[in-house]
Design a protein around this motif. Structure first.
Motif, mmCIF file in Angstrom:
data_model
loop_
_atom_site.group_PDB
_atom_site.id
_atom_site.type_symbol
_atom_site.label_atom_id
_atom_site.label_comp_id
_atom_site.label_asym_id
_atom_site.label_seq_id
_atom_site.Cartn_x
_atom_site.Cartn_y
_atom_site.Cartn_z
ATOM 1 N N SER A 184 -6.141 23.444 1.676
ATOM 2 C CA SER A 184 -5.667 24.116 2.881
ATOM 3 C C SER A 184 -4.595 23.288 3.579
ATOM 4 O O SER A 184 -4.842 22.136 3.945
ATOM 5 N N PRO A 185 -3.404 23.854 3.802
ATOM 6 C CA PRO A 185 -2.343 23.086 4.469
ATOM 7 C C PRO A 185 -2.742 22.612 5.865
ATOM 8 O O PRO A 185 -2.487 21.457 6.228
ATOM 9 N N GLY A 186 -3.386 23.491 6.649
ATOM 10 C CA GLY A 186 -3.769 23.105 8.001
ATOM 11 C C GLY A 186 -4.802 22.005 8.027
ATOM 12 O O GLY A 186 -4.694 21.052 8.804
ATOM 13 N N ASN A 228 -3.939 33.802 7.363
ATOM 14 C CA ASN A 228 -3.212 32.557 7.096
ATOM 15 C C ASN A 228 -3.649 31.403 7.995
ATOM 16 O O ASN A 228 -3.030 30.339 7.986
ATOM 17 N N GLN A 245 -1.845 17.523 -0.495
ATOM 18 C CA GLN A 245 -2.277 18.901 -0.279
ATOM 19 C C GLN A 245 -1.937 19.727 -1.506
ATOM 20 O O GLN A 245 -0.805 19.735 -1.982
ATOM 21 N N GLY A 246 -2.927 20.433 -2.042
ATOM 22 C CA GLY A 246 -2.696 21.259 -3.221
ATOM 23 C C GLY A 246 -3.976 21.488 -3.987
ATOM 24 O O GLY A 246 -5.058 21.053 -3.584
ATOM 25 N N SER A 289 -5.357 19.872 5.645
ATOM 26 C CA SER A 289 -4.735 18.652 5.131
ATOM 27 C C SER A 289 -3.929 17.952 6.228
ATOM 28 O O SER A 289 -3.919 16.718 6.316
ATOM 29 N N ARG A 290 -3.277 18.741 7.098
ATOM 30 C CA ARG A 290 -2.566 18.127 8.233
ATOM 31 C C ARG A 290 -3.549 17.424 9.167
ATOM 32 O O ARG A 290 -3.252 16.346 9.691
#
Length: 474
Positions: free
Chosen positions: A348-350, A259, A369-370, A352-353
């Motif tokens: 990727s969420p990370g 993850n 994000q998506g 994208s942050r």
């Protein structure tokens, strides 16, 4: 998979190079994909995959009977198939073209790109002769002697760990981990850690990020599966203490590859990457181009195509798809100015942050994000105009993962009716398939360049300009 010592050895004449780092040979009508060969050679091979009912077999070269003029001594003993074959072992993967001269590597990669575009992409030979006359370009020609040889370019490296706790790498298509004592493809900062001297017992994987700007190295440690929390913590902390004793200690973090979660042990959990005009934060194992010259080479090529064609200018509405931490988004924002807009989409969420942090001052940038195909098709600010119609882009930068964009994304992207797409690809086969999908949707390949951003491996990066067929006809 059988080891070379347990299989019969054959002598074959090697045919053309194929996508994937091997050449094609035949024996008694059987196709054999041979690694560590060069077209035209006569070689002795050891079969590594040879099921009787398989459509094809796989093999490694163990001895050269009649060599190619392009054959050179391999620079990395652990990756040298001839030395490995002589002792009945397998070479590590990751430098499968190291036995080929640099001009020879460029020629073979050019042949692969052309073959994929012709066979999978449906691009006529005459058109390729016009578009791709330059072939694959060397990006290290102005460097030092070592850089000209294609060494010292990797800013990211992943390692495995042997059962005895030594740093290692996998043999090709194998679970076997072989110990190493250097990584000549990486920036010197990686070798300076001397990781092969440490005991990695309790660790499954090690990732190292070493920015080309020298701003600080990050080491990620993934504890072995099934290890207790206490034992995993001891293993990570033991290695962190050893690295802290270095003259220039790296940052160290515990890492979960499943993850991408990280827990900082020392220093920070991110690295600072820079280009000529921008600074980027990349957290943990977040994506960044591997070759030290790749950010400039790829942004110059992709944005250059859009600028030269007049598709990218002040006030334009553009998109950066599979945007990562913002490598292309940042210069796109510069190009369109405050009157334009840039949609950045990253799965990727990370990562994208990271993009939000890197681009927080660019008000013209919208970061979502998506999944690309889902976001392009949703009824949100990202996909609708003020009048309620599907949002249209003047230009798009498309930089998908190795598997390519795929038919669904191509369909969704074409529906936004951009004037042009700059497509960045790290896999010739996936790129060629997508070119065919675009062609079926009424688009054509207008320009293409390819760069050897992975010296001594079979990988190659391609940048293309795709436009509606009507635009070429006019």
């Amino acid at each position: 998979m059988s080891e070379p010592t347990s299989t019969p050895r054959l002598t074959v004449t090697v045919g053309p190079v194929a996508h994937g780092g091997h050449c094609v040979a035949r024996h008694d009508g059987r196709v054999i994909f041979v690694r560590h060969a060069i077209p035209g050679e006569t070689v002795e091979i050891a079969l590594t995959e040879h099921d009787a009912d398989a459509k094809f077999w796989r093999a490694d070269v163990t001895r050269v009977v009649e060599g190619s003029p392009d054959r050179v001594s391999h620079f990395w003993p652990e990756a040298d198939a001839l030395r490995a074959g002589a002792r009945g072992a397998s070479p590590i993967g990751g430098a499968e073209f190291g036995h080929i001269s640099r001009p020879g590597q460029l020629k073979l990669k050019t042949d692969v790109v052309r073959e994929q575009l012709e066979r999978l992409g449906g691009v006529p030979t005459e058109r390729l002769n016009e578009l791709f006359a330059a072939g694959v370009e060397d990006v290290d020609s102005s460097g030092t002697q070592a850089q000209q040889a294609g060494l010292g370019w990797r800013t990211r490296v992943g390692f495995a760990v042997t059962p005895s706790g030594k740093l290692g790498m996998h043999a090709h298509r194998s679970h076997t981990v072989l110990p190493i004592s250097e990584m000549p493809l990486a920036l010197p900062a990686v070798d300076e850690l001397r990781l092969w001297e440490l005991d990695f017992t309790g660790i499954d994987r090690v990732e190292v990020a070493a920015p080309a700007n020298g701003s600080g190295v990050l080491v990620l440690l993934a504890p072995a599966h099934g290890l207790s929390e206490k034992a995993a913590g001891h293993a990570v902390n033991r290695i962190a203490r050893a690295l802290a004793a270095l003259e220039t200690p790296p940052s160290v973090a515990r890492w979960n590859p499943e993850n991408s979660a990280i827990e900082v042990v020392s220093g920070r959990g991110w690295v600072k990457e820079t280009t000529a005009d921008h600074e980027f934060r990349v957290t943990g194992d977040g994506f960044w181009q591997i070759h030290r010259n790749a950010p400039k080479v790829l942004t110059d090529a992709a944005l250059g195509f859009l600028l030269e064609g007049g598709y990218l200018n002040d006030g334009a509405d553009v998109a950066d798809l599979y945007a990562g931490a913002g490598l292309f988004t940042a210069p796109l924002a510069d190009a369109v100015g405050s009157d334009g807009s840039v949609l950045s989409v990253e799965g990727s969420p990370g990562t994208s942050r990271d993009a939000r942090k890197n681009l927080h001052a660019s008000e013209q940038v919208e970061i979502l994000q998506g999944r690309v195909e889902k976001i392009l098709g949703t009824q949100s600010r990202a996909s609708q105009s003020a009048a309620g119609q599907r949002r249209r882009f003047d230009a798009v930068v498309l930089d998908p993962p190795r598997a390519g964009a795929g038919k669904v994304v191509v369909r969704a992207l074409v529906a936004t009716q951009p004037q042009a797409i700059a497509y960045v690809s790290c896999d010739p086969a996936a790129f060629a398939r997508d070119v065919k999908y675009f062609a079926n949707a009424g688009w054509r390949l207008a320009k293409v360049r390819a760069f050897d951003l992975y010296p001594h491996t079979h990988h190659v990066e391609t940048v293309a300009l795709l436009v509606p067929a009507a635009a070429i006809a006019s």
